[in-house]
Design an enzyme around this catalytic site. Structure first.
Site, PDB file in Angstrom:
ATOM      1  N   TRP A 189       0.862  -1.186   0.000  1.00  0.00           N
ATOM      2  CA  TRP A 189       0.000   0.000   0.000  1.00  0.00           C
ATOM      3  C   TRP A 189       0.891   1.226   0.000  1.00  0.00           C
ATOM      4  O   TRP A 189       1.880   1.295   0.739  1.00  0.00           O
ATOM      5  CB  TRP A 189      -0.906   0.043   1.233  1.00  0.00           C
ATOM      6  CG  TRP A 189      -1.647   1.361   1.308  1.00  0.00           C
ATOM      7  CD1 TRP A 189      -2.783   1.698   0.639  1.00  0.00           C
ATOM      8  CD2 TRP A 189      -1.262   2.519   2.066  1.00  0.00           C
ATOM      9  NE1 TRP A 189      -3.135   3.007   0.929  1.00  0.00           N
ATOM     10  CE2 TRP A 189      -2.209   3.531   1.804  1.00  0.00           C
ATOM     11  CE3 TRP A 189      -0.201   2.809   2.927  1.00  0.00           C
ATOM     12  CZ2 TRP A 189      -2.141   4.802   2.383  1.00  0.00           C
ATOM     13  CZ3 TRP A 189      -0.129   4.083   3.496  1.00  0.00           C
ATOM     14  CH2 TRP A 189      -1.100   5.048   3.227  1.00  0.00           C
ATOM     15  N   GLU A 230      -2.961  -3.156  -2.606  1.00  0.00           N
ATOM     16  CA  GLU A 230      -4.104  -2.570  -1.903  1.00  0.00           C
ATOM     17  C   GLU A 230      -4.400  -1.155  -2.369  1.00  0.00           C
ATOM     18  O   GLU A 230      -3.536  -0.281  -2.350  1.00  0.00           O
ATOM     19  CB  GLU A 230      -3.815  -2.557  -0.393  1.00  0.00           C
ATOM     20  CG  GLU A 230      -4.884  -1.889   0.438  1.00  0.00           C
ATOM     21  CD  GLU A 230      -4.539  -1.872   1.917  1.00  0.00           C
ATOM     22  OE1 GLU A 230      -5.354  -1.357   2.715  1.00  0.00           O
ATOM     23  OE2 GLU A 230      -3.437  -2.363   2.283  1.00  0.00           O
ATOM     24  N   LYS A 232      -7.153   2.403  -2.425  1.00  0.00           N
ATOM     25  CA  LYS A 232      -7.835   3.260  -1.459  1.00  0.00           C
ATOM     26  C   LYS A 232      -8.625   4.320  -2.201  1.00  0.00           C
ATOM     27  O   LYS A 232      -8.244   4.727  -3.302  1.00  0.00           O
ATOM     28  CB  LYS A 232      -6.799   3.912  -0.525  1.00  0.00           C
ATOM     29  CG  LYS A 232      -7.382   4.553   0.718  1.00  0.00           C
ATOM     30  CD  LYS A 232      -6.279   4.948   1.689  1.00  0.00           C
ATOM     31  CE  LYS A 232      -6.876   5.463   2.991  1.00  0.00           C
ATOM     32  NZ  LYS A 232      -5.847   5.782   4.001  1.00  0.00           N
ATOM     33  N   ASP A 263      -9.831  -3.510   1.589  1.00  0.00           N
ATOM     34  CA  ASP A 263      -9.881  -2.968   2.951  1.00  0.00           C
ATOM     35  C   ASP A 263     -11.260  -2.382   3.185  1.00  0.00           C
ATOM     36  O   ASP A 263     -11.726  -1.533   2.418  1.00  0.00           O
ATOM     37  CB  ASP A 263      -8.800  -1.888   3.130  1.00  0.00           C
ATOM     38  CG  ASP A 263      -8.685  -1.408   4.571  1.00  0.00           C
ATOM     39  OD1 ASP A 263      -9.703  -0.932   5.111  1.00  0.00           O
ATOM     40  OD2 ASP A 263      -7.588  -1.505   5.145  1.00  0.00           O
ATOM     41  N   HIS A 266     -11.671   1.402   2.970  1.00  0.00           N
ATOM     42  CA  HIS A 266     -11.098   2.133   1.846  1.00  0.00           C
ATOM     43  C   HIS A 266     -12.069   2.396   0.704  1.00  0.00           C
ATOM     44  O   HIS A 266     -11.652   2.676  -0.419  1.00  0.00           O
ATOM     45  CB  HIS A 266      -9.871   1.384   1.309  1.00  0.00           C
ATOM     46  CG  HIS A 266      -8.667   1.505   2.189  1.00  0.00           C
ATOM     47  ND1 HIS A 266      -7.422   1.076   1.823  1.00  0.00           N
ATOM     48  CD2 HIS A 266      -8.527   2.028   3.440  1.00  0.00           C
ATOM     49  CE1 HIS A 266      -6.563   1.310   2.793  1.00  0.00           C
ATOM     50  NE2 HIS A 266      -7.217   1.883   3.782  1.00  0.00           N
ATOM     51  N   HIS A 290      -8.730  -6.881   4.504  1.00  0.00           N
ATOM     52  CA  HIS A 290      -8.360  -6.091   5.665  1.00  0.00           C
ATOM     53  C   HIS A 290      -9.642  -5.591   6.320  1.00  0.00           C
ATOM     54  O   HIS A 290     -10.383  -4.809   5.724  1.00  0.00           O
ATOM     55  CB  HIS A 290      -7.491  -4.908   5.258  1.00  0.00           C
ATOM     56  CG  HIS A 290      -6.034  -5.211   5.266  1.00  0.00           C
ATOM     57  ND1 HIS A 290      -5.059  -4.248   5.087  1.00  0.00           N
ATOM     58  CD2 HIS A 290      -5.369  -6.380   5.450  1.00  0.00           C
ATOM     59  CE1 HIS A 290      -3.864  -4.816   5.144  1.00  0.00           C
ATOM     60  NE2 HIS A 290      -4.032  -6.101   5.360  1.00  0.00           N
ATOM     61  N   ASP A 298     -12.442   6.626   6.400  1.00  0.00           N
ATOM     62  CA  ASP A 298     -11.524   5.535   6.733  1.00  0.00           C
ATOM     63  C   ASP A 298     -10.759   5.879   8.005  1.00  0.00           C
ATOM     64  O   ASP A 298      -9.601   6.287   7.971  1.00  0.00           O
ATOM     65  CB  ASP A 298     -10.552   5.303   5.566  1.00  0.00           C
ATOM     66  CG  ASP A 298      -9.468   4.307   5.925  1.00  0.00           C
ATOM     67  OD1 ASP A 298      -9.764   3.374   6.697  1.00  0.00           O
ATOM     68  OD2 ASP A 298      -8.335   4.457   5.444  1.00  0.00           O
ATOM     69  N   ASP A 300     -10.292   3.818  10.730  1.00  0.00           N
ATOM     70  CA  ASP A 300      -9.614   2.693  11.376  1.00  0.00           C
ATOM     71  C   ASP A 300     -10.023   2.485  12.822  1.00  0.00           C
ATOM     72  O   ASP A 300      -9.181   2.292  13.702  1.00  0.00           O
ATOM     73  CB  ASP A 300      -8.094   2.866  11.271  1.00  0.00           C
ATOM     74  CG  ASP A 300      -7.602   2.718   9.841  1.00  0.00           C
ATOM     75  OD1 ASP A 300      -7.808   1.647   9.266  1.00  0.00           O
ATOM     76  OD2 ASP A 300      -7.027   3.675   9.299  1.00  0.00           O
ATOM     77  N   ASP A 330      -6.968  -4.218  10.474  1.00  0.00           N
ATOM     78  CA  ASP A 330      -6.237  -2.970  10.237  1.00  0.00           C
ATOM     79  C   ASP A 330      -6.947  -1.825  10.939  1.00  0.00           C
ATOM     80  O   ASP A 330      -7.802  -1.161  10.361  1.00  0.00           O
ATOM     81  CB  ASP A 330      -6.113  -2.706   8.738  1.00  0.00           C
ATOM     82  CG  ASP A 330      -5.189  -1.527   8.438  1.00  0.00           C
ATOM     83  OD1 ASP A 330      -4.661  -0.942   9.393  1.00  0.00           O
ATOM     84  OD2 ASP A 330      -4.999  -1.207   7.254  1.00  0.00           O
TER      85      ASP A 330
END
Length: 423
Positions: A189, A230, A232, A263, A266, A290, A298, A300, A330
């Site tokens: 990433w 990956e 985003k 993800d 993302h 993820h 995003d 997390d 993640d």
């Protein structure tokens, strides 16, 4: 007065009967669950800090909020915190490590010169626990990433530095896979992108394409290392334009036979991430999932047992994708006890998988194939009130893990005895 263990056993016996009435073999579901590894991300324990000499703060679209006491300051402390978390998580899992967590013994080693020896202690720790490992090149927190550009950087020399870093990381991933007897998924990433109005969207993507091809030019046995890419939607400082967006990497994964990383944080908040799995897996052999929890963006957040997470687990089970999807976490939350964050997030993902495995999937498929959508919907609703918690408690008990909120007391003791003394 009955013992707590007997209470759990009695509740489980009744739960088995309820599920069996719908055609669900609970013991079989638990047996399958125990074989599903979740890759725990090392960076929850120290706020994505790492231990290398070259680090100069996060940057590159990353931010950690909170200052809860007890952050791991050394690799040994981080491994100790992971030990505490893993003791409260049922099953045998994996560790997901970033390149910035290298241990160089005080020697200055830049990222393009990293070697497996700099991760020997991590590999030995994982081997002792019977765990596999996954890996990530670190394309942030470095002077050569200070402007937020790496593999798509317009400066050829800087671009080559990051290509060389990626090559080094693939070799490290292969060494991990060989030492631990299970393939390492090495995930790429990068933060590259633009904050505001972007004129040339083509050039950076062409540079990224050529950089990736150069990084992956030397084949590595997939039994040792699997390459993943990956994308985003946007990042801090790349709100307008992300070079490695999802469509770019999906095309790359298909044409270059790479693992495609999805993800859950993302994408646009209105997108259903679970629905992307069957689409991507129509064209790629494997996906790295993820799991995160975005709140408005995003961000997390620690994974919880939400509808979004349940949908992901359902798709993995209903589509028979568990052998083709690598599940990793993640998130990084420094506002709560970091060990507890690992435990809450990982157990939530495991709970979601258990819920999915407790569905009468054959009956549901038959209802759908027969056009009996009434029965399909009715059974799906009935499942929501079945005693899932009793099955979960039994699973914990069989793994010698405290049932109920007792695990929190253990983490609090660890905080008082260990974390609070870190200053």
């Amino acid at each position: 007065m009955t013992s707590p263990k007997k209470n759990v056993d009695q509740a489980f016996a009744l739960a088995k009967e309820r599920y069996a009435a719908l055609g669900v073999d609970v013991e079989k579901a638990l047996e399958r669950l125990a074989k599903i590894p979740i890759s725990l991300h090392c960076w929850q324990g120290d706020d994505v800090g790492g231990f290398e000499n070259a680090g100069e703060g996060l940057g590159a679209g990353l931010a950690v909020t909170g200052n809860y006491p007890g952050k791991a300051r050394t690799a040994d402390e981080l491994r100790g915190d992971l030990d505490e978390a893993l003791a409260l998580i049922p099953g045998t899992h994996r560790l997901n490590l970033h390149a910035s967590y290298a241990e160089t013994g005080g020697e200055k080693v830049d990222r393009d010169a990293l070697e497996p020896a700099h991760f020997r202690a991590w590999i030995e720790w994982a081997k002792a626990k019977g765990m596999g490992m996954d890996f990530n090149p670190t394309y942030f927190s470095h002077p050569k990433a200070a402007d937020g550009w790496t593999l798509a950087h317009p400066d050829k020399a800087i671009r080559q530095f990051w290509i060389d870093h990626g090559i080094a990381c693939r070799k490290i991933g292969a060494a991990m896979g060989e030492a631990l007897g299970t393939p390492c998924v090495t995930n790429v990433w990068i933060p590259d992108g633009m904050k505001d109005a972007t004129v040339d969207r083509k050039g950076p993507r062409e540079r990224l394409l050529h950089a990736l091809d150069a990084m992956f030019a030397t084949p590595i046995d997939p039994r040792l290392n699997k390459d993943a890419v990956e994308g985003k939607l946007f990042g801090i400082g790349s709100e307008t334009y992300v070079v490695g967006m999802h469509e770019f990497y999906l095309g790359y994964a298909i044409t270059r036979k790479k693992v495609f990383t999805v993800d859950s944080g993302h994408f646009h908040p209105t997108e259903v991430v679970a629905d992307k799995l069957s689409s991507a897996l129509t064209y790629v052999d494997e996906v790295l999932m993820h799991v995160s929890r975005g709140v408005r963006w995003d961000s997390d957040h620690v994974v919880l047992l939400t509808d979004d997470i349940e949908l992901i687990a359902q798709e993995l089970v209903r589509g028979d994708y568990l052998d083709r999807v690598h599940i990793g976490l993640d998130f990084f939350d420094a506002s709560i006890n970091r060990v507890a964050a690992w435990v809450i997030g990982t157990r939530s993902m495991i709970k979601a998988l258990l819920l999915a495995l407790l569905e009468p999937i054959d009956a549901l498929r038959k209802y759908e194939a027969d056009g009996d959508y009434t029965s399909r919907l009715a059974v799906l609703e009935e499942l929501k009130s079945l005693p899932f918690g009793a099955v979960w408690d039994h699973y914990l008990q069989t793994k010698d893990i405290p049932v109920g909120r007792a695990w929190i007391d253990g983490v609090k003791r660890y905080e008082a005895d260990v974390l609070s003394k870190r200053g």
